[in-house]
Design an enzyme around this catalytic site. Sequence first.
Site, mmCIF file in Angstrom:
data_model
loop_
_atom_site.group_PDB
_atom_site.id
_atom_site.type_symbol
_atom_site.label_atom_id
_atom_site.label_comp_id
_atom_site.label_asym_id
_atom_site.label_seq_id
_atom_site.Cartn_x
_atom_site.Cartn_y
_atom_site.Cartn_z
ATOM 1 N N ARG A 239 0.638 -0.885 -0.062
ATOM 2 C CA ARG A 239 -0.058 -0.055 0.048
ATOM 3 C C ARG A 239 0.882 1.165 0.053
ATOM 4 O O ARG A 239 2.087 1.513 0.586
ATOM 5 C CB ARG A 239 -0.820 -0.059 1.229
ATOM 6 C CG ARG A 239 -2.179 -0.831 1.179
ATOM 7 C CD ARG A 239 -3.023 -0.657 0.229
ATOM 8 N NE ARG A 239 -4.249 -1.460 0.308
ATOM 9 C CZ ARG A 239 -4.465 -2.448 -0.575
ATOM 10 N NH1 ARG A 239 -3.364 -2.787 -1.251
ATOM 11 N NH2 ARG A 239 -5.461 -3.380 -0.572
ATOM 12 N N GLU A 268 -2.912 7.556 -4.684
ATOM 13 C CA GLU A 268 -3.154 6.946 -5.952
ATOM 14 C C GLU A 268 -4.449 7.629 -6.706
ATOM 15 O O GLU A 268 -5.246 8.038 -5.947
ATOM 16 C CB GLU A 268 -3.476 5.444 -5.736
ATOM 17 C CG GLU A 268 -2.202 4.651 -5.548
ATOM 18 C CD GLU A 268 -2.492 3.102 -5.240
ATOM 19 O OE1 GLU A 268 -3.507 2.602 -5.870
ATOM 20 O OE2 GLU A 268 -1.541 2.522 -4.705
ATOM 21 N N HIS A 287 -0.730 -0.065 -9.707
ATOM 22 C CA HIS A 287 -1.362 -0.725 -8.817
ATOM 23 C C HIS A 287 -2.007 -2.283 -9.568
ATOM 24 O O HIS A 287 -3.230 -2.298 -9.360
ATOM 25 C CB HIS A 287 -2.476 -0.142 -7.886
ATOM 26 C CG HIS A 287 -2.901 -0.841 -6.696
ATOM 27 N ND1 HIS A 287 -3.234 -0.351 -5.675
ATOM 28 C CD2 HIS A 287 -2.823 -2.092 -6.383
ATOM 29 C CE1 HIS A 287 -3.530 -1.216 -4.476
ATOM 30 N NE2 HIS A 287 -3.278 -2.301 -5.072
HETATM 31 C C1 GLV Z 1 -5.005 -5.292 -3.798
HETATM 32 O O1 GLV Z 1 -4.334 -4.240 -3.920
HETATM 33 C C2 GLV Z 1 -5.574 -6.074 -2.801
HETATM 34 O O2 GLV Z 1 -5.491 -5.731 -1.608
HETATM 35 O O3 GLV Z 1 -5.915 -6.988 -3.158
#
Ligand code: GLV
Length: 327
Positions: A239, A268, A287
């Site tokens: 994250r 983001e 991401h």
């Molecule tokens: C993606 O970032 C997730 O947490 O699945």
Amino acid sequence: MSKKILITRIIPAIAGDLLKQAGFDVTVWPSDKPMTKEELIEHTLQADALLSLGSNKLDRSFFETCKHLDIVSQFAVGYDNIDVAAATNFKIPVCNTPDVLSEATADVAFGLMINVSRKMFYHHKQILKDEWKQFEPLKNLGFELSGKTLGIFGLGRIGSIMAQRCKGAYGMDVIYHNRKRNPELETKTGARYVDFDTLLRESDVLSVHCALTPETRGLFDKQAFSKMKKTAVFINTARGGVHNETDLIEALQNKTIWGAGLDVTNPEPMRADNPLLEMPNVAVLPHIGSATIEARTGMARLAAENIISFYKTGKPVTIVNPEVLGS
Ligand code: GLV
């Protein structure tokens, strides 16, 4: 009357198919944009269960308004968008989708590591700018990964696959730091437990695989980067909130660390004028950790199975707050 399930975004069809086959009344939010807070509340008020995404902010006020929900099943492994304590207050089970995306996410961390160590995105951009003129004996040298030390912050499912990949491919020495030691994964991966400062000091590549929590928010900041090797690469596929992006930019500009590979940013989406995108030793992805057919299908299936299993047996498959289930 059959239970009403709201799926907040179009996801692989298997989720809706499984839920319908199990007799549920399924509504899929049809837009390719996340629901606004108002839309989310309005439609959740008509539903018994929610199949949510990370882009849905399920905070305390959401749960206060939607305390009728039987279950929230998230299409993601991370659930920092959900106030789990508030859901637990209202005895609402919260589920996530671990395991099914671990291989895919570890691949992105592994790919970013190789990419940054050889400045691949930068070299590719040079070709696009017609800057590939001749063989350069001394310019833009990267470094090799064989025998280097990999530091894992958060040795869980994804971190241990990354550790095994790096050990197998490059014979890397693996060290890790977690809140608590994990002897089982130490045996499986050969990773050695170290304190946080040792992780910072000794890692040639430091890869973040933890959840975003109040303890990990902003943990990789100016002070942390200043303890790392000048030759180190920082990788984050967990994250963006775990690193302080201003401090990271400064650490790269000042050559406090050597490079960075990010699949998650803070905030983001990252904007195109972000200085990180111009740095030769940096690779950024939007991401895409779980963006494989296999992982996304597995996530959709598991998110649906959590709801089906909850209504059938009282127990979801993967629950974050098992205390709500009682004895
Ligand atoms: C993606 O970032 C997730 O947490 O699945």
